[in-house]
Design a protein around this motif. Structure first.
Motif, mmCIF file in Angstrom:
data_model
loop_
_atom_site.group_PDB
_atom_site.id
_atom_site.type_symbol
_atom_site.label_atom_id
_atom_site.label_comp_id
_atom_site.label_asym_id
_atom_site.label_seq_id
_atom_site.Cartn_x
_atom_site.Cartn_y
_atom_site.Cartn_z
ATOM 1 N N LEU A 141 0.869 -1.122 -0.052
ATOM 2 C CA LEU A 141 0.026 -0.007 0.066
ATOM 3 C C LEU A 141 0.838 1.248 0.083
ATOM 4 C CD1 LEU A 141 -2.933 -1.114 2.554
ATOM 5 C CD2 LEU A 141 -3.054 -0.826 0.048
ATOM 6 N N THR A 142 1.947 1.130 0.845
ATOM 7 C CA THR A 142 2.717 2.531 0.883
ATOM 8 C C THR A 142 3.459 2.645 -0.644
ATOM 9 O OG1 THR A 142 3.442 1.803 3.048
ATOM 10 C CG2 THR A 142 5.052 3.490 1.903
ATOM 11 N N VAL A 143 3.948 1.694 -1.260
ATOM 12 C CA VAL A 143 4.282 1.965 -2.627
ATOM 13 C C VAL A 143 3.567 2.269 -3.481
ATOM 14 C CG1 VAL A 143 4.533 -0.309 -3.695
ATOM 15 C CG2 VAL A 143 6.480 1.118 -3.865
ATOM 16 N N VAL A 144 2.190 1.972 -3.315
ATOM 17 C CA VAL A 144 1.147 2.290 -4.480
ATOM 18 C C VAL A 144 0.911 3.663 -4.147
ATOM 19 C CG1 VAL A 144 -1.209 1.997 -4.903
ATOM 20 C CG2 VAL A 144 0.183 -0.082 -4.673
ATOM 21 N N SER A 145 1.024 4.088 -2.821
ATOM 22 C CA SER A 145 0.660 5.737 -2.660
ATOM 23 C C SER A 145 1.769 6.504 -2.784
ATOM 24 C CB SER A 145 0.336 6.033 -1.204
ATOM 25 O OG SER A 145 0.424 4.802 -0.425
ATOM 26 N N GLN A 146 3.069 5.807 -3.283
ATOM 27 C CA GLN A 146 3.985 6.718 -3.909
ATOM 28 C C GLN A 146 4.228 6.484 -5.345
ATOM 29 O OE1 GLN A 146 7.053 4.658 -1.308
ATOM 30 N NE2 GLN A 146 7.514 6.504 -0.315
ATOM 31 N N ILE A 147 4.132 5.508 -5.913
ATOM 32 C CA ILE A 147 4.676 5.444 -7.464
ATOM 33 C C ILE A 147 3.671 4.529 -7.945
ATOM 34 C CG2 ILE A 147 6.782 4.100 -6.762
ATOM 35 C CD1 ILE A 147 7.938 5.711 -9.033
ATOM 36 N N PHE A 148 2.958 4.334 -8.904
ATOM 37 C CA PHE A 148 2.225 3.564 -9.438
ATOM 38 C C PHE A 148 1.733 3.763 -10.955
ATOM 39 C CE2 PHE A 148 -1.104 0.111 -10.041
ATOM 40 C CZ PHE A 148 -0.841 -0.705 -9.485
ATOM 41 N N PRO A 149 1.878 2.869 -11.788
ATOM 42 C CA PRO A 149 1.713 3.140 -13.278
ATOM 43 C C PRO A 149 0.041 3.421 -13.316
ATOM 44 C CG PRO A 149 2.201 0.952 -12.863
ATOM 45 C CD PRO A 149 2.487 1.456 -11.706
ATOM 46 N N ARG A 150 -0.430 4.453 -13.860
ATOM 47 C CA ARG A 150 -1.684 5.005 -13.949
ATOM 48 C C ARG A 150 -2.450 3.822 -14.710
ATOM 49 N NH1 ARG A 150 -0.871 9.662 -16.784
ATOM 50 N NH2 ARG A 150 -0.455 10.866 -14.820
ATOM 51 N N GLU A 151 -2.093 3.389 -15.655
ATOM 52 C CA GLU A 151 -2.853 2.512 -16.499
ATOM 53 C C GLU A 151 -3.058 1.063 -15.824
ATOM 54 O OE1 GLU A 151 1.397 2.451 -18.306
ATOM 55 O OE2 GLU A 151 -0.083 3.688 -17.213
ATOM 56 N N MET A 152 -2.472 0.833 -14.955
ATOM 57 C CA MET A 152 -2.483 -0.465 -13.960
ATOM 58 C C MET A 152 -3.439 -0.507 -12.939
ATOM 59 S SD MET A 152 -1.081 -2.567 -16.057
ATOM 60 C CE MET A 152 -1.251 -3.951 -15.190
ATOM 61 N N ILE A 153 -3.888 0.930 -12.595
ATOM 62 C CA ILE A 153 -4.706 1.221 -11.409
ATOM 63 C C ILE A 153 -5.967 0.234 -11.403
ATOM 64 C CG2 ILE A 153 -6.290 2.826 -10.326
ATOM 65 C CD1 ILE A 153 -4.500 5.047 -10.982
ATOM 66 N N PRO A 154 -6.708 -0.208 -12.614
ATOM 67 C CA PRO A 154 -7.564 -1.219 -12.384
ATOM 68 C C PRO A 154 -7.274 -2.434 -11.873
ATOM 69 C CG PRO A 154 -7.681 -0.067 -14.398
ATOM 70 C CD PRO A 154 -6.502 0.539 -13.890
ATOM 71 N N ALA A 155 -6.107 -2.934 -11.876
ATOM 72 C CA ALA A 155 -5.444 -4.102 -11.387
ATOM 73 C C ALA A 155 -5.568 -4.135 -9.930
ATOM 74 C CB ALA A 155 -4.103 -4.508 -11.994
ATOM 75 N N VAL A 156 -5.370 -2.987 -9.376
ATOM 76 C CA VAL A 156 -5.196 -3.053 -7.716
ATOM 77 C C VAL A 156 -6.463 -2.376 -7.061
ATOM 78 C CG1 VAL A 156 -2.841 -3.249 -7.883
ATOM 79 C CG2 VAL A 156 -3.869 -1.146 -7.726
ATOM 80 N N LEU A 157 -7.140 -1.810 -7.813
ATOM 81 C CA LEU A 157 -8.059 -0.910 -7.173
ATOM 82 C C LEU A 157 -9.175 -1.831 -6.133
ATOM 83 C CD1 LEU A 157 -9.264 1.861 -6.810
ATOM 84 C CD2 LEU A 157 -10.587 1.704 -9.001
ATOM 85 N N PRO A 158 -9.810 -2.735 -6.980
ATOM 86 C CA PRO A 158 -10.601 -3.490 -5.986
ATOM 87 C C PRO A 158 -10.206 -4.104 -4.910
ATOM 88 C CG PRO A 158 -10.604 -4.370 -8.363
ATOM 89 C CD PRO A 158 -9.593 -3.465 -8.173
ATOM 90 N N LEU A 159 -8.782 -4.408 -4.853
ATOM 91 C CA LEU A 159 -8.192 -5.230 -3.795
ATOM 92 C C LEU A 159 -7.857 -3.783 -2.717
ATOM 93 C CD1 LEU A 159 -5.335 -6.971 -5.479
ATOM 94 C CD2 LEU A 159 -7.108 -7.916 -4.049
ATOM 95 N N ILE A 160 -7.929 -2.749 -3.398
ATOM 96 C CA ILE A 160 -7.471 -1.500 -2.234
ATOM 97 C C ILE A 160 -8.875 -1.200 -1.513
ATOM 98 C CG2 ILE A 160 -6.730 0.795 -2.169
ATOM 99 C CD1 ILE A 160 -4.377 -0.088 -3.948
ATOM 100 N N GLU A 161 -9.805 -1.248 -2.553
ATOM 101 C CA GLU A 161 -11.304 -0.770 -1.845
ATOM 102 C C GLU A 161 -11.408 -1.752 -0.695
ATOM 103 O OE1 GLU A 161 -14.617 0.214 -4.521
ATOM 104 O OE2 GLU A 161 -12.993 0.224 -6.049
ATOM 105 N N ASP A 162 -11.166 -3.132 -0.935
ATOM 106 C CA ASP A 162 -11.467 -4.052 0.051
ATOM 107 C C ASP A 162 -10.966 -3.637 1.504
ATOM 108 O OD1 ASP A 162 -13.122 -5.706 -1.559
ATOM 109 O OD2 ASP A 162 -11.560 -7.020 -1.874
ATOM 110 N N LYS A 163 -9.505 -3.218 1.292
ATOM 111 C CA LYS A 163 -8.923 -2.785 2.458
ATOM 112 C C LYS A 163 -9.430 -1.760 3.303
ATOM 113 C CE LYS A 163 -5.422 -5.548 1.509
ATOM 114 N NZ LYS A 163 -6.289 -6.773 1.173
ATOM 115 N N LEU A 164 -10.300 -0.995 2.638
ATOM 116 C CA LEU A 164 -10.906 0.055 3.299
ATOM 117 C C LEU A 164 -11.814 -0.605 4.510
ATOM 118 C CD1 LEU A 164 -12.280 2.323 0.681
ATOM 119 C CD2 LEU A 164 -10.382 2.891 2.424
ATOM 120 N N GLN A 165 -12.367 -1.680 4.642
ATOM 121 C CA GLN A 165 -13.053 -2.583 5.511
ATOM 122 C C GLN A 165 -12.147 -3.132 6.353
ATOM 123 O OE1 GLN A 165 -15.027 -3.223 2.166
ATOM 124 N NE2 GLN A 165 -15.752 -1.089 2.446
#
Lengths: 140, 1067
Positions: free
Chosen positions: B154-178
């Motif tokens: 999560l830390t590295v994603v909040s620092q640097i992440f390729p824009r076009e690959m966001i969909p690959a991790v977005l659902p996983l991160i959304e889950d982490k909100l809970q």
């Protein structure tokens, strides 16, 4: 927004640099040289904020070490000034050995505190928690 | 407490550099650490850049071998990575290691992995191609059962992440909100914050989850979500107004110390969190009264709570002041905040002084009078031996008011009152080759006088720059005159200059008489350097100089000439009248003068102009006058383009009262001379050493006090405020003589003479008495007009005695709209008109117009412009006795508008069967110039089948404009605080009774509130519902109306200008 975070000694040697906006590696060196120069040129009676190009430098000196933060106009200088101190207090709490030989750990701590140029955590216990867990797990 | 920390921290640098590890709780990984350690030590010991390079290159080639060796363990790899980081930090390319950083993140364990991620975030940039290789690792770690790995990812994603690959991790991160652990939830929010920054569209669907994060039970998660909200609110504040209450509650809890103590920093609860919240509130409350009202309490508390004497409380206090001055103003809070600043500026700590001065600029932007209490402190503060305070604050202050700038440049010169800030502008502009705005006539003499203070420019350099400017076509001739005066002044300081010679050569043949005159003056002066130095001394312009305004030293000369039979001197106006009576060809009327006090300075003729007018040829005389014009003391008021100014009022008196009386003119002149002398002696006694600072302070802050009501457009020109104070004593005295003449002509109400005089009065910024008289006569003129006569108020007014003009000064111009539409509708459709709601008579309303009909029903609508919204009433009436009881009306939701049905609509008795009314309130949610409301009516036909009829109504922005009832003083304050500014001259179709008719039009058609009428100027204010104010300064000259709008909203002035233009041209 915080643009960069620098730790530079009086000789002008960079001890740590972190940029929150991409800067070319050559330009970084130039900028760091200029930044430390302008910090060194100031006396104790002068204030800790300097106009530099299109942003401001907020700096604090700890003996031979300068911590210099480049911020844009929207930032509250005093809040950043105190943030530097908060950072140093965290380092002080964690390290009991030579900090500069632990460049990675200093970065890890800084990453907990600043992300994308925003101050994201200032609670000392929470800043150190992940690193302490890592240390503990590495030991065992 | 903080002292103890400081002490322990003094040991800290030792930690940074000590050769031997102290040893302690954290295990020393000696063999690896020392490798970096020896590198660091080695570098530190080196003295030359060359040696450093050698050492690092050596290190890098070693590292290259190690990292590519297949046998290298991850532990070693981690250590190598840190050294690579170090090398690259020093500016040496270590790109061969980048791929290994990704590998380390992928394969490493715990700390190795963390260092791998760290190296990636430091080595690579956002668009680096290698970054794609990281995505799989991140996805894997996000799904890990090891919390630490999830954290790292999560830390590295909040620092640097390729824009076009966001969909690959977005659902996983959304889950982490809970997630059950706060640290995971917090880091997930921060990762989403990153996505919001780089790809806002991709996170649009999870805004609702952001709200959950804001309400998270954990403070850290909530605080993290504030970054998201700060960002979003900055982009689109209106969308988040509903959250204001939440932010206020959170801030209240933080301020009230409800957070766990580990969030405290030096006993201050979560200072950075407080600052973030204050910023958000500042954005939300901007130009929005209702939202601002929600936060007044908590801001007040924040101001009160910040009593702890620690730097960080000042940081909060500063932010609080900023917020108070960003949101919709509340005077009580503004005052409190302004008072708070005293704590900063009085502090011995230089950083706090800096902060205080910065805060003061916010205060000055909003209301300069509130800064008055600090004037002495500011002056003292600026006298501080540390030059940095001035340098740091200058650019800030420069943006708002030039007080500091003034002070900076003319530190020791107390009576200098010119806008020195302009000096910098001109110099900068000329250095960069930019054309100077023609509206900057003043700096010339300042340059001449004070450019030596700049230090870096020698007189010659400045002359060269001015020379270039003088040759430029873009500079107006008036500015050129100023510039030439500056050159003249500078020439006396410069030793010799070819440029000056060239300048003289060029301008002695200039077509511009004025410039030619200047050039000759300079030429003659150059021939006698000694004389020039005496005439144009360095830095003497502020010394008090007794000016013989009566030119008595010429008496001998005059007597001699008269005895030789020369014609006696005739005052300018007399000559003019004689001329006019002979041939009515030339127009000697002065051109329109601007209302603003800046117009005054503009009117003052440059030294050269006055030199060319009455007496000429005597070079000593010229020099004297020139320094006078710099000094702006007394002289300025006496001389103008027309000659001796006080005679002018005499002239106007003559027009209405008596034939020209030369005797009287002379006495007038004498009175003024006496006054001048008294005035000067006053100044002399005051300029004692012990009063220096007070004088300086008052001259800097002059015009910010009691007279602010006149000073409506004061921002543009501080110089004239200063001047006003200087000449005030004089005004009071001269008023005694002038008011006697004012009275009869004002009460005569002759509009022509009144307007004629106004130019003069406003120009000279006469005191209130005169202004009130003018107001009265003009107002009564307005009220006399036919439409307004019907109003009972007019009767009251006309009953009032003439001697109480102040009665009219306030709200007498209240909007009163003739109910012409009633009359119209009654004539046309009596039955419908009678169904007008009672409420309609309280507010303004439009004609009842039919919007659609068919053979059975007819739908009409009218608008009621209520104070807080637009009310539209649709009236459905049956033509053929169809029962309308079941009829209903629906409005299609429209973009930008919020439409609510108003149930309070009752049908008048007896009309129930044939007419049914539907009432809707409409709010404009987003400013737009036009809109359309459509809807349909459902009704039952006789044969029980239902029918539908569609209709639509046009809406205009004007429907949402309401009068803004403010005082003249508030107008002045608001005027200064608005950035959006539009000006335009409009030609009126009729020139008769111009001001009143134009005002009436604007009052009725656009619903402006007339705040004040001063002379031929009007101040009007309106607001776009709910609360976006727009101010209009309105000036009539002949058949031209100068419209000047200001607003906090950028589009409103443009639109209103268009509307006003349309209406004025139509009327």
């Amino acid at each position: 927004m915080i643009k960069f975070f620098l730790m530079v000694n009086k000789q002008g040697q960079t001890r740590l640099s972190k940029y929150y906006e991409h800067v070319d590696i050559n330009k970084r060196i130039l900028l760091e040289t200029e930044v430390i120069k302008s910090c060194l040129s100031r006396s104790n009676e002068q204030c800790s904020f300097i106009e530099y190009k299109d942003f401001k430098l907020v700096y604090r000196q700890y003996a031979a070490l300068f911590i210099v933060v480049g911020v844009n106009d929207a930032e509250n200088e005093m809040a950043v000034y105190e943030f530097i101190h908060n950072f140093v207090e965290v380092l002080d709490e964690y390290f009991s050995q030579v900090i500069m030989f632990n460049l990675d750990k200093v970065h890890i701590i800084l990453d907990e505190m600043v992300l994308n140029g925003s101050i994201v955590e200032t609670n000392r216990a929470r800043i150190l928690a992940p690193l302490l867990i890592l240390d503990k797990m590495s030991e065992s | 407490m903080s002292d103890i920390v400081e002490k322990t921290l003094t040991a800290l640098p030792g930690l940074f550099l000590q050769n031997q590890p102290v040893g302690g709780a954290v295990a020393a990984r000696a063999p690896f650490c020392s490798r970096l350690g020896s590198l660091v030590r080695g570098i530190t010991a080196l003295t030359s850049k060359h040696e450093e390079e050698k050492l690092i290159q050596q290190e890098l080639s070693n590292l290259k071998v190690t990292v590519s060796a297949p046998t290298t363990t991850l532990k070693v790899m981690k250590e190598c990575m840190v050294r690579l980081l170090y090398c690259e930090m020093l500016g040496y390319d270590a790109s061969f290691g980048h791929i290994h950083a990704i590998k380390l993140a992928q394969q490493g364990n715990l700390l190795e992995k963390r260092v791998g991620y760290l190296a990636v975030s430091l080595f690579l940039h956002e668009n680096h191609e290698l970054l794609l290789l990281l995505v799989n690792t991140v996805v894997k770690d996000l799904q890990s059962t090891n919390l630490i790995e999830v954290c790292m990812a999560l830390t590295v994603v909040s620092q640097i992440f390729p824009r076009e690959m966001i969909p690959a991790v977005l659902p996983l991160i959304e889950d982490k909100l809970q997630h059950s652990k706060e640290i995971i939830r917090r880091k997930a929010v921060l990762a989403l914050y990153k996505f919001l920054l780089i790809a806002p569209n991709q996170v649009q669907h999870i805004h609702i989850k952001f709200r959950k994060a804001l309400c998270d039970r954990d403070v850290g998660v909530m605080a993290a979500s504030l970054h998201i909200y700060y960002r979003m609110i900055k982009e689109n504040a209106p969308a988040y107004k509903d959250l204001t209450g939440s932010f206020v509650t959170i801030l209240k809890q933080v301020v009230g110390g409800k957070l766990p103590v580990d969030f405290n920093y030096h006993s201050v609860p979560a200072p950075w969190l407080q600052i973030q919240l204050l910023r958000i509130l500042g954005l939300l409350g901007k130009d929005d009264q209702r939202t601002s009202e929600l936060m007044y309490d908590v801001l007040d508390e924040s101001l009160r709570r910040a009593e702890l004497n620690h730097n960080v409380t000042y940081a909060i206090l500063f932010e609080c002041v900023h917020t108070v001055y960003s949101i919709y103003p509340k005077s009580e809070l503004l005052e409190k905040a302004a008072k708070c600043i005293g704590k900063f500026v009085l502090s011995p700590k230089i950083n706090l002084k800096y902060l205080g001065l910065k805060a003061l600029t916010y205060v000055i932007q909003q209301d300069p009078t509130l800064a008055l209490q600090h004037q002495m402190t500011i002056i003292e503060c600026l006298d501080h031996p540390d030059p940095i305070i001035k340098r740091e604050v200058k650019p800030q202050a420069y943006k708002s008011v030039n007080i500091f700038e003034d002070y900076m440049l003319v530190k020791e010169k107390h009576s200098i009152t010119l806008p020195h800030a302009v000096l910098g502008t001109v110099l900068k502009a000329s250095c960069m080759g930019v054309r100077v705005p023609p509206a900057v006539p003043h700096p010339g003499p300042v340059l001449g006088e004070y450019s030596y203070l700049l230090g870096k420019d020698t007189a010659e350099e400045v002359i060269t720059k001015l020379y270039k400017l003088l040759l430029s076509d873009s500079v107006s001739s008036e500015t050129k005159a100023w510039l030439f005066a500056a050159v003249t002044k500078l020439t006396s300081q410069a030793h010799s200059s070819n440029i000056v010679e060239r300048l003289i050569q060029e301008f002695t043949v200039s077509l511009d008489t004025c410039m030619r005159q200047h050039a000759f003056e300079l030429k003659h002066l150059l021939e006698d350097v000694e004389l020039m130095r005496n005439l144009l001394p360095v830095d003497k312009s502020c010394e008090d100089m007794v000016v013989d305004a009566s030119l008595s030293f010429l008496d001998g000369f005059v007597a001699e000439e008269l005895s030789k039979g020369a014609a006696p001197y005739k005052p300018h106006h007399q000559r003019q009248e004689e001329k006019l009576s002979q041939e009515k060809v030339l127009n000697f009327e002065p051109y329109g003068l601007s209302f603003s006090s800046s117009g005054f300075a503009g009117r003052q003729s440059p030294a050269g102009v006055s030199l060319g007018s009455d007496i000429s040829g005597n070079s000593a005389e010229m020099g004297l006058k020139e320094t006078n014009s710099l000094k702006l003391e007394g002289v300025k008021k006496l001389w103008g383009k027309e000659g001796y100014l006080p005679k002018k009022e005499n002239k106007t008196g003559d027009e209405t009262e008596a034939p020209p009386n030369p005797q009287e003119a002379i006495t007038m002149e004498n009175v003024d001379q006496i006054v001048t002398k008294k005035d000067q002696s006053q100044v002399l006694t005051q300029s004692k050493e012990e009063k220096e600072k007070q004088l300086l302070a008052s001259s800097l802050f002059v015009g910010l006090g009691s007279e602010s009501s006149i000073n409506l457009l004061g921002k543009a020109d501080t110089a004239s405020h200063k001047f006003r104070r200087k000449s005030k004593a004089k005004e009071t005295k001269s008023r005694e003589t002038t008011s006697a003449q004012d009275m009869p002509c004002s009460s005569l109400g002759s509009s022509s003479s009144v307007t004629y005089e106004e130019d003069y009065y406003l120009d000279n910024l006469q005191g209130r008495v005169d202004t009130d008289l003018e107001k009265f006569s003009l107002n009564s003129e307005l009220l006399d007009s036919d439409t307004l006569k019907e109003h009972p108020l007019v009767e009251e007014l006309s009953n009032c005695s003439l001697s109480t003009p102040s009665l009219f000064a306030d709200s007498n111009m209240e909007v009163f709209h003739p109910p012409e539409s009633i009359a119209a509708s009654i004539d046309n459709e009596p039955s419908l008109a009678s169904s007008l709601l009672e409420e309609a008579t309280e507010h303004m309303y439009s004609d009842l117009t039919e919007v659609c009909n068919n053979e059975t029903i007819s739908v009409s609508a009218y608008k009621i412009w209520k104070d807080d919204c637009l009310l539209i009433v649709w009236s459905v009436s049956s033509k053929s006795g169809v029962d309308l009881e079941n009829a209903n009306l629906e409005i299609v939701p429209a973009e930008n508008f919020k439409i609510t049905e108003q149930p309070g609509c009752c049908l008048p008795e007896g009309e129930a069967e044939s007419t049914k009314n539907f009432q809707y309130s409409v709010h404009m949610e987003k400013p737009c110039t036009e809109g359309n409301l459509s809807g349909f009516v459902n009704y039952q036909m006789m044969n029980t089948h239902s029918a539908q009829l569609e209709f639509s109504v046009n809406l205009s922005l004007l429907d949402f404009i309401r009068p803004l009832k403010i005082s003249t003083e508030d107008f002045g304050k608001l005027w200064l605080s608005f950035a959006n500014d539009v000006k335009q001259n409009v030609k009126m179709s009729e020139s008769q009774a111009a001001l009143s008719s134009a005002l009436k039009t604007l009052q009725q058609k656009i619903r402006f509130h007339v705040v004040d009428v001063i002379g031929n100027e009007g101040l009007l204010a309106c607001q776009l519902l709910p609360s976006i104010p727009c101010l209009l300064h309105f000036r009539v000259h002949a058949d031209i109306v100068a419209l000047w709008f200001r607003s906090s909203c950028s589009t409103l002035p443009d639109y209103l200008l268009y509307q006003c233009q349309k209406m004025i041209e139509e009327s």
